[in-house]
Design a protein around this motif. Structure first.
Motif, short mmCIF file in Angstrom:
data_model
loop_
_atom_site.label_atom_id
_atom_site.label_comp_id
_atom_site.label_asym_id
_atom_site.label_seq_id
_atom_site.Cartn_x
_atom_site.Cartn_y
_atom_site.Cartn_z
N ASP A 1 -5.84 97.12 34.00
CA ASP A 1 -4.85 96.19 34.56
C ASP A 1 -5.40 94.76 34.49
N VAL A 2 -4.75 93.89 33.73
CA VAL A 2 -5.22 92.50 33.59
C VAL A 2 -4.50 91.57 34.56
N GLY A 3 -3.62 92.12 35.39
CA GLY A 3 -2.91 91.29 36.37
C GLY A 3 -2.04 90.25 35.67
N ASN A 4 -2.29 88.97 36.01
CA ASN A 4 -1.49 87.84 35.50
C ASN A 4 -2.23 87.11 34.36
N SER A 5 -3.37 87.67 33.93
CA SER A 5 -4.30 86.86 33.12
C SER A 5 -4.16 87.01 31.61
N GLY A 6 -3.63 85.98 30.97
CA GLY A 6 -3.53 85.92 29.52
C GLY A 6 -4.90 85.91 28.86
N THR A 7 -5.85 85.21 29.47
CA THR A 7 -7.18 85.14 28.87
C THR A 7 -7.81 86.53 28.85
N THR A 8 -7.67 87.29 29.95
CA THR A 8 -8.27 88.62 30.00
C THR A 8 -7.69 89.51 28.91
N ILE A 9 -6.37 89.59 28.83
CA ILE A 9 -5.79 90.56 27.88
C ILE A 9 -6.07 90.14 26.43
N ARG A 10 -5.96 88.83 26.14
CA ARG A 10 -6.10 88.43 24.74
C ARG A 10 -7.54 88.51 24.27
N LEU A 11 -8.50 88.09 25.09
CA LEU A 11 -9.90 88.19 24.67
C LEU A 11 -10.34 89.66 24.61
N LEU A 12 -9.83 90.47 25.54
CA LEU A 12 -10.16 91.91 25.49
C LEU A 12 -9.67 92.55 24.18
N MET A 13 -8.52 92.09 23.68
CA MET A 13 -8.02 92.64 22.41
C MET A 13 -9.07 92.48 21.31
N THR B 1 -10.32 85.18 6.66
CA THR B 1 -10.16 83.73 6.78
C THR B 1 -8.76 83.51 7.31
N TYR B 2 -8.65 82.75 8.41
CA TYR B 2 -7.35 82.70 9.11
C TYR B 2 -6.96 81.27 9.44
N ASP B 3 -5.74 80.90 9.03
CA ASP B 3 -5.16 79.60 9.41
C ASP B 3 -4.33 79.82 10.65
N MET B 4 -4.72 79.25 11.77
CA MET B 4 -3.99 79.52 13.01
C MET B 4 -2.64 78.81 13.04
N PRO B 5 -1.55 79.56 13.32
CA PRO B 5 -0.23 78.91 13.39
C PRO B 5 0.03 78.23 14.73
N VAL B 6 -0.79 78.51 15.76
CA VAL B 6 -0.63 77.87 17.07
C VAL B 6 -1.98 77.30 17.50
N ALA B 7 -1.94 76.28 18.37
CA ALA B 7 -3.18 75.75 18.95
C ALA B 7 -3.45 76.55 20.21
N SER B 8 -4.38 77.50 20.14
CA SER B 8 -4.64 78.37 21.29
C SER B 8 -6.09 78.82 21.33
N ALA B 9 -6.78 78.48 22.42
CA ALA B 9 -8.17 78.91 22.57
C ALA B 9 -8.26 80.41 22.80
N GLN B 10 -7.21 80.99 23.37
CA GLN B 10 -7.24 82.45 23.59
C GLN B 10 -7.19 83.17 22.25
N VAL B 11 -6.32 82.72 21.36
CA VAL B 11 -6.22 83.36 20.04
C VAL B 11 -7.52 83.16 19.27
N LYS B 12 -7.98 81.91 19.23
CA LYS B 12 -9.25 81.61 18.54
C LYS B 12 -10.37 82.49 19.07
N SER B 13 -10.46 82.60 20.41
CA SER B 13 -11.57 83.35 21.01
C SER B 13 -11.47 84.84 20.69
N ALA B 14 -10.25 85.38 20.68
CA ALA B 14 -10.08 86.80 20.36
C ALA B 14 -10.56 87.08 18.93
N ILE B 15 -10.24 86.18 18.00
CA ILE B 15 -10.66 86.39 16.60
C ILE B 15 -12.18 86.24 16.50
#
Ligand code: S3P
Length: 429
Positions: free
Chosen positions: A87-99, A159-173
């Motif tokens: 259960d990640v609760g309300n946390s986008g950072t938890t779920i995305r980095l865990l992925m 090699t990935y070109d990010m379509p959004v500016a997001s530290a969560q996405v960057k960190s997950a990759i």
């Protein structure tokens, strides 16, 4: 809950709680490192406590004596499959980095959260991870949580070109890339907060950054560290606004993180004519911090756009409040990401500040705010979004007629459980 209204003369010192982004990452890297990581000034709020509990469920021993948190990491190979959904609760950072962590570590798991998490876009993380070979699926083949991760074999670098500016996405990759075969290269759309990169170096790992390009290779070994988490500038932001807007005020905010990828709000305050002084600078584990001293100021409107947006993305609700009290018009654009935060923050900010008497128009990618307007009482809601709730309490301080009743005020515990208690310390009747 009934909010404080009509307060001037805010005076005093506040030690804002630990940075949320850095607290999450200190648990995660502590778990993935070999040896013990000791964390001071860890943020004990719902989001980060959720990350702590998630890693305990993944077999990592974590102790909290109320002073320090100790994470006994067993390396990338040390995570164990959980005995039930996480259960990640309300946390986008938890779920995305865990992925990124779990697909890289080949740990099968189900990740779920609250109704806000179930609405937040996950393809932004799922698609690059799938390119790396990850087996990850949303509910009924959608992109939405609950997410199911299966053992996919070893990931391959991309090699990935990010379509959004997001530290969560960057960190997950990056977290997947640390466990993948080969060199992962990420091109950011705009530079976003770099706490993940800083922490990898701190834990003895290697990651290269050049402009908006990041390179990381797999098969690295990290070593446990001692981490001192700086105060969260995103939490300090509410008191910066209170100090600027309430008459005859001076507030000292101790040891606030001023990583340049996070200080857009300080640039904007200066642009608007506000006064924030910095004192006692120091740096811990690559993260700079300083005391911030804020005084009542006359503000004027400004434009906020482009590469500045990721450097203040979480502060936009409270910056919008500043703009309601500034002479002239403020335009915020290039901020469509606000629509997919804990709630749609463009709509929420416009709707709730309008109820209090502000002149504010939502746009496709931001807000247009006309100042300066007097605020009056109304019934408002946080929509369950911590930052909307705290912004509305600061707005209420300026209300001179009527009362302000806030629905879902408890949401502040997501990032700042002591918010109302800290504010009370500044109020002198
Ligand atoms: C965060 C990144 C940002 C920010 C969030 C925390 C992080 O989200 O809004 O509060 O810790 O990486 P996005 O990556 O969605 O921009």
């Amino acid at each position: 809950m009934k909010l404080w209204i009509n307060k001037q003369n805010l005076q005093g010192n506040i030690q804002v709680p630990g940075d949320k982004s850095i607290s999450h990452r200190s648990i995660m890297f502590g778990a993935l490192a070999n040896g013990t990581t000791t964390i001071t000034h860890f943020l004990r709020a719902d989001d980060c406590l959720g990350t702590l509990a998630a890693f305990q469920k993944l077999g990592v021993k974590i102790e909290d004596d109320g002073e320090k948190v100790k994470v006994h990491g067993k390396g990338f190979a040390g995570l164990e499959a959980p005995d039930g959904p996480i259960d990640v609760g309300n946390s986008g950072t938890t779920i995305r980095l865990l992925m990124g962590i779990l697909t890289g570590a080949r740990i099968p798991a189900v990740l779920f959260g609250d109704s806000s998490i179930a609405r937040r876009p996950m393809n932004r993380v799922m698609l690059p991870l799938k390119e790396m070979g990850a087996s990850i699926a949303g509910k009924d083949d959608s992109e939405f949580a609950p997410l199911t991760i299966r053992d996919n074999g070893k990931l391959q670098a991309i090699t990935y070109d990010m379509p959004v500016a997001s530290a969560q996405v960057k960190s997950a990759i990056i977290l997947a890339g640390l466990q993948a075969e080969g060199e992962t290269v990420i091109h950011e759309l705009e530079k976003t907060r770099d706490h993940t990169e800083q922490m990898i170096r701190q834990f003895g790992g290697t990651i290269q950054t050049e402009g908006k390009t990041i390179r990381v290779t797999g098969n690295q070994t990290l070593t446990g560290q001692t981490i001192t988490v700086p105060g969260d500038i995103s939490s300090a932001a509410f008191f910066l606004a209170a100090g600027l807007l309430a008459e005859n005020s001076e507030i000292h905010l101790e040891n606030v993180g001023i990583n340049p990828t996070r200080t857009g709000i300080l640039d904007v305050i200066e642009q608007m004519g506000g006064s924030v002084e910095q004192a006692n600078p120091s740096t811990h584990q690559g993260e700079p911090s300083a005391d911030l001293i804020v005084r009542t100021s006359e503000l004027h409107g400004t434009e906020i756009s482009g590469s500045l947006i990721p450097r203040l993305i979480d502060e936009i609700p409270v910056i919008a409040l500043l703009a309601t009290q500034a002479e002239g018009t403020t335009v915020i654009k290039d901020a469509a990401e606000l629509k997919v935060k804990e709630t749609n923050r463009i709509d929420a900010v416009a709707a709730e500040l309008t109820k209090l008497g502000a002149r504010i128009e939502p746009t496709e990618d931001g807000l247009i705010i006309h100042g300066k307007t007097a605020l009056h009482g109304a019934n408002v809601t946080s929509y369950g979004d911590h930052r909307i709730g705290m912004m509305l309490q600061i707005a209420a301080l300026l209300v001179t007629s009527g009362e302000v009743e806030l629905d879902k005020a408890e949401a502040v515990s997501v990032s700042y459980p002591a918010f109302f208690a800290d504010l009370e310390k500044l109020i002198h009747q």
